[in-house]
Design a protein around this motif. Sequence first.
Motif, PDB file in Angstrom:
ATOM      1  N   ALA A 219       1.947   6.544  -6.890  1.00  0.00           N
ATOM      2  CA  ALA A 219       0.626   7.633  -7.238  1.00  0.00           C
ATOM      3  C   ALA A 219       0.781   8.823  -6.940  1.00  0.00           C
ATOM      4  CB  ALA A 219      -0.086   6.835  -6.648  1.00  0.00           C
ATOM      5  N   LEU A 220       1.092   9.327  -5.799  1.00  0.00           N
ATOM      6  CA  LEU A 220       1.448  10.720  -5.098  1.00  0.00           C
ATOM      7  C   LEU A 220       2.406  11.670  -5.961  1.00  0.00           C
ATOM      8  CD1 LEU A 220       0.821  12.150  -2.609  1.00  0.00           C
ATOM      9  CD2 LEU A 220       2.376  11.790  -1.991  1.00  0.00           C
ATOM     10  N   GLN A 221       3.735  10.450  -6.695  1.00  0.00           N
ATOM     11  CA  GLN A 221       4.360  11.198  -7.211  1.00  0.00           C
ATOM     12  C   GLN A 221       3.522  11.424  -8.862  1.00  0.00           C
ATOM     13  OE1 GLN A 221       7.916  11.648  -6.851  1.00  0.00           O
ATOM     14  NE2 GLN A 221       7.690  13.159  -8.952  1.00  0.00           N
ATOM     15  N   ILE A 222       3.350  10.444  -9.547  1.00  0.00           N
ATOM     16  CA  ILE A 222       2.366  10.708 -10.715  1.00  0.00           C
ATOM     17  C   ILE A 222       1.272  11.984 -10.513  1.00  0.00           C
ATOM     18  CG2 ILE A 222       0.757   9.128 -12.404  1.00  0.00           C
ATOM     19  CD1 ILE A 222       3.052   6.502 -11.950  1.00  0.00           C
ATOM     20  N   LEU A 223       0.564  11.973 -10.049  1.00  0.00           N
ATOM     21  CA  LEU A 223      -0.905  12.926 -10.072  1.00  0.00           C
ATOM     22  C   LEU A 223      -0.046  13.499  -9.302  1.00  0.00           C
ATOM     23  CD1 LEU A 223      -3.184   9.740  -9.369  1.00  0.00           C
ATOM     24  CD2 LEU A 223      -2.490  10.054 -11.336  1.00  0.00           C
ATOM     25  N   LEU A 224       0.215  13.770  -8.404  1.00  0.00           N
ATOM     26  CA  LEU A 224       0.198  14.700  -7.813  1.00  0.00           C
ATOM     27  C   LEU A 224       1.580  16.059  -7.544  1.00  0.00           C
ATOM     28  CD1 LEU A 224      -2.395  15.393  -6.272  1.00  0.00           C
ATOM     29  CD2 LEU A 224      -1.299  15.287  -3.879  1.00  0.00           C
ATOM     30  N   VAL A 225       2.462  15.235  -7.569  1.00  0.00           N
ATOM     31  CA  VAL A 225       3.803  16.334  -7.636  1.00  0.00           C
ATOM     32  C   VAL A 225       5.210  16.438  -8.797  1.00  0.00           C
ATOM     33  CG1 VAL A 225       3.940  16.039  -4.638  1.00  0.00           C
ATOM     34  CG2 VAL A 225       5.680  14.853  -6.535  1.00  0.00           C
TER      35      VAL A 225
ATOM     36  N   ILE B  93       9.775  13.353   2.382  1.00  0.00           N
ATOM     37  CA  ILE B  93       9.516  12.140   2.660  1.00  0.00           C
ATOM     38  C   ILE B  93       9.517  11.898   4.859  1.00  0.00           C
ATOM     39  CG2 ILE B  93      10.683  10.046   3.103  1.00  0.00           C
ATOM     40  CD1 ILE B  93      11.400  10.342   0.551  1.00  0.00           C
ATOM     41  N   MET B  94       9.781  13.135   4.905  1.00  0.00           N
ATOM     42  CA  MET B  94       9.565  12.827   6.510  1.00  0.00           C
ATOM     43  C   MET B  94       9.223  13.157   7.567  1.00  0.00           C
ATOM     44  SD  MET B  94      12.998  12.572   7.567  1.00  0.00           S
ATOM     45  CE  MET B  94      13.122  13.686   9.724  1.00  0.00           C
ATOM     46  N   LEU B  95       7.854  14.824   6.310  1.00  0.00           N
ATOM     47  CA  LEU B  95       6.917  14.758   6.505  1.00  0.00           C
ATOM     48  C   LEU B  95       5.319  14.064   6.636  1.00  0.00           C
ATOM     49  CD1 LEU B  95       6.335  18.588   5.446  1.00  0.00           C
ATOM     50  CD2 LEU B  95       6.883  17.317   8.248  1.00  0.00           C
ATOM     51  N   LEU B  96       5.149  13.202   5.215  1.00  0.00           N
ATOM     52  CA  LEU B  96       4.776  12.477   4.774  1.00  0.00           C
ATOM     53  C   LEU B  96       5.256  10.468   5.595  1.00  0.00           C
ATOM     54  CD1 LEU B  96       5.230  11.632   1.340  1.00  0.00           C
ATOM     55  CD2 LEU B  96       2.999  12.187   2.690  1.00  0.00           C
ATOM     56  N   THR B  97       6.643  10.328   6.241  1.00  0.00           N
ATOM     57  CA  THR B  97       6.597   9.225   7.351  1.00  0.00           C
ATOM     58  C   THR B  97       5.741   9.843   8.478  1.00  0.00           C
ATOM     59  OG1 THR B  97       8.196   9.402   6.267  1.00  0.00           O
ATOM     60  CG2 THR B  97       7.998   7.998   8.073  1.00  0.00           C
ATOM     61  N   PHE B  98       5.471  11.070   9.075  1.00  0.00           N
ATOM     62  CA  PHE B  98       4.770  11.530   9.939  1.00  0.00           C
ATOM     63  C   PHE B  98       3.227  10.758  10.090  1.00  0.00           C
ATOM     64  CE2 PHE B  98       7.644  14.834  11.039  1.00  0.00           C
ATOM     65  CZ  PHE B  98       8.003  14.497  12.613  1.00  0.00           C
TER      66      PHE B  98
ATOM     67  N   LEU C 161       1.070  -0.992   0.349  1.00  0.00           N
ATOM     68  CA  LEU C 161      -0.266  -0.229   0.045  1.00  0.00           C
ATOM     69  C   LEU C 161       0.684   1.733  -0.252  1.00  0.00           C
ATOM     70  CD1 LEU C 161      -3.190  -1.321   2.628  1.00  0.00           C
ATOM     71  CD2 LEU C 161      -3.283  -0.551  -0.098  1.00  0.00           C
ATOM     72  N   LEU C 162       1.386   0.643   1.266  1.00  0.00           N
ATOM     73  CA  LEU C 162       2.417   2.487   1.148  1.00  0.00           C
ATOM     74  C   LEU C 162       3.641   2.645  -0.389  1.00  0.00           C
ATOM     75  CD1 LEU C 162       5.016   2.126   4.581  1.00  0.00           C
ATOM     76  CD2 LEU C 162       3.111   4.036   3.179  1.00  0.00           C
ATOM     77  N   PHE C 163       4.047   1.557  -1.107  1.00  0.00           N
ATOM     78  CA  PHE C 163       4.628   1.787  -2.297  1.00  0.00           C
ATOM     79  C   PHE C 163       3.918   2.133  -3.442  1.00  0.00           C
ATOM     80  CE2 PHE C 163       6.048  -0.269  -6.498  1.00  0.00           C
ATOM     81  CZ  PHE C 163       7.117  -0.130  -6.469  1.00  0.00           C
TER      82      PHE C 163
END
Lengths: 278, 170
Positions: B20-26, B161-166, B13-15
């Motif tokens: 998806a975050l990379q491709i669709l958003l950022v 990545i640090m923020l997302l890990t939270f 799921l994390l993968f």
Amino acid sequence: MGELFDFIVRSRNFILFVLLEVICFYFIINTSNYWSATYFNTSNRYAAQMLAWSNAVGEYTQLRQVNADLATENQRLNQELTRLKQAQPAAPAQYKADSLFANRFKYTVAKVVNNTTQFANNYITIDKGTDDGIQPGMGVISPTGIVGKVKICNRHFSVITSILHSEFLVSSKLIKANEIGTARWDGVDPNLVKLRDISRIKPVSKGDSVVTSEFNSTFPPGILVGRVRSVGVEPNQTFHDITLNLSTNFGNLAFVYVVQNLLRPEQEQLEKQLEAEK
Amino acid sequence: MTMTLREIVRTTLLFVFYLALQILLVRNLVLFDYAFCFVYIACILMLPLDTSLTVLLVTAFVTGLIVDTFYNTLGMHAAATVLMAYFRPVIARTQIDQSGQEFRTEVMLQDLETGQFFRYVFILALIHHTALFFIEASTITLLMPTLIRIGASVLFTTISIMLLTFFTKR
């Protein structure tokens, strides 16, 4: 042999690493190779579909801007269309409109910030005022048809007398019957207006379009007012009793165009002189 | 190497989430014309610490190719990501103090001291971005802009990545 095998097993990850990097650089250097052209780019069906979804999400957040852009474009097109039409009015071949006359209408886009339809006299507030060149007396139209006339302005806002106003009259023309009458709201249904002064002798068909006539200095000729919904005859009168479906939906009015007739002051001044002489 | 079903689902799921975050958003997000965000490298960073290098390399290659497909840069992201994956075990060994921890754990903030985790992400992001931007520039004439781009992007990616890990804590 055994040593070689042992070496391969021990450094299998390094070999894999080098192999993968070689493949990558093969791809990078041969940018026009079959693989990249066929599978690994955004024209790939699945990739394109994903991007379409992603854009669809983004589009919702940009609708506001898109609407504003479209309204601006419409303004430009309206202006161009009116200019072209007015350069060749329905007239004898000898008559040539000069460019000043053809260019007399200027459009400004405005956003509706307040709008009523439920009263007997309705007004619309827009977000443009004298700073944007709006002056009382200018005509206001929407993408679908007529809206009203500017009543008062301050620097940043203007109030428009809506066509849904008991004293608002618009000189209008039935296209098929080629008859000129006056459109006026009867104060009941915000989707319907009455068309008066059409002689009973003339045949009027249902569905005929009614547009602004050439006999008014506020609106460009040919702006849609509505379509004939029903034609009645009042026994003791010489006129038809015509009801029109308004072409503008006042319920969801968002952007309007304020029309300035640059030659209007001249025309009115001339006509006033005549009245003064009477 | 045995993962519990729960771990497998979570990792998968994390993968998918990071990709998806990379491709669709950022994908088209650029700050100040210099800072790019390649948050998808977290796909490799967050794999369990005992993942074999073979698995890491293949996963990195596939991830890179998927990202390349969406950027129309076949090979570039794959090359950089494979390089980063190759260095991951070394960096993990030197930057993460595993004594007293259960050996097989995902690299997660709550397991690690923030400083350790930051160094781990930062160094690997630096390797990845340096490779990526130099391959992209493929000439040294644009050295300064490329260096600024690398520095800014490494910071941007690491912080993201640090923020997302939270937020993706167990």
